[in-house]
Design a protein around this motif. Sequence first.
Motif, mmCIF file in Angstrom:
data_model
loop_
_atom_site.group_PDB
_atom_site.id
_atom_site.type_symbol
_atom_site.label_atom_id
_atom_site.label_comp_id
_atom_site.label_asym_id
_atom_site.label_seq_id
_atom_site.Cartn_x
_atom_site.Cartn_y
_atom_site.Cartn_z
ATOM 1 N N ARG A 286 40.440 39.737 3.191
ATOM 2 C CA ARG A 286 39.203 38.961 3.209
ATOM 3 C C ARG A 286 38.138 39.441 2.231
ATOM 4 N N ASP A 287 38.051 40.769 1.992
ATOM 5 C CA ASP A 287 36.924 41.280 1.198
ATOM 6 C C ASP A 287 37.319 41.740 -0.201
ATOM 7 N N GLY A 288 38.586 41.590 -0.570
ATOM 8 C CA GLY A 288 39.020 41.923 -1.916
ATOM 9 C C GLY A 288 39.265 43.400 -2.164
ATOM 10 N N ILE A 289 39.064 44.249 -1.139
ATOM 11 C CA ILE A 289 39.288 45.684 -1.329
ATOM 12 C C ILE A 289 40.766 46.023 -1.252
ATOM 13 N N VAL A 290 41.477 45.413 -0.312
ATOM 14 C CA VAL A 290 42.923 45.610 -0.203
ATOM 15 C C VAL A 290 43.620 44.727 -1.241
ATOM 16 N N THR A 291 44.431 45.340 -2.058
ATOM 17 C CA THR A 291 45.101 44.634 -3.153
ATOM 18 C C THR A 291 46.224 43.752 -2.654
#
Length: 331
Positions: A286-291
Amino acid sequence: MYVANSDRYEKMIYNRVGKSGLKLPAISLGLWHNFGGVDVYENSRQMVRAAFDLGITHFDLANNYGPPPGSAEENFGQILKQDFQPYRDEMIISSKAGYYMWAGPYGDGGSKKYLVASLEQSLKRMNLDYVDIFYSHRPDEETPIEETVEALDLMVRQGKALYIGISNYSAEQTLEMTKLFKELRTPFIIHQPSYSIFNRWIEDGLKDVLVDQGLGAIAFSPLAQGLLTDRYLNGIPNDSRANRSTSPFLQKENVNATIQKVQKLNELAKQRGQSLAEMAVSWILRDGIVTSVLIGASKVIQIEANVRALDNLSFNQKELIEIENIVKNDS
């Protein structure tokens, strides 16, 4: 002869790994379970082919995946030989070492002896010249962290790995390793932690370290070993993993303690037009931190279902708050 789907790159999302030049598919396939010597080889083969046809280019292994240990890499090597020789340069193949693999003092941990020997064995099992990413599978308190770092750096310099990653390391350990890798100019780019709606440990500092240091993340166990699916909505099926007393990963107590939360999350997923599993995968991204989200599967249909999560990655504030309230409610 296998010919890959010509439209395989059209719908898959590819995210950059931190600040590196590498991109991974938002969904990756892990070969932790259902690809070993005790499993049906043709089913494993069909899952790898189906994944690639859907744009999944990343296949994640470890030296001890099976059972028996090593057999997942052996089977994957055979699948590569049969079907994927023309596509090797379109694939990201990773392996790991760190957990127990063979008897004696040199088959476990984070020593240079073990890591170097293990990668050599993995390459032979898969019939590869190199892996794209090689991970230290876990921290080893008995080995100086400098030794583990230098061993991983050596593998890149020897051309046996293109990039380096770590798994299951704390925020503090990750920061320490990052500093050492930077001194050596090692292409250390990614962390592989467990992460799900129910498992939030990486939010206690690790996600901040990853962002600050420009590292990517690939989340394993995104469905909490099956809890975040429709598998346990109405109790524990007789043939489920939770019903096997030998399972170290999912016990009856886990299911019984979370079933009301799972049912409420399932209702929210329905409102979003998703299955519970799809929403669980979407939530991680959801937040773009996990690739990338590392999924497991026992059949092709499960891979197809997980990829559908990419159709709806947006959450409004009300939905996010509702998820938090459900998870934190002890009743």
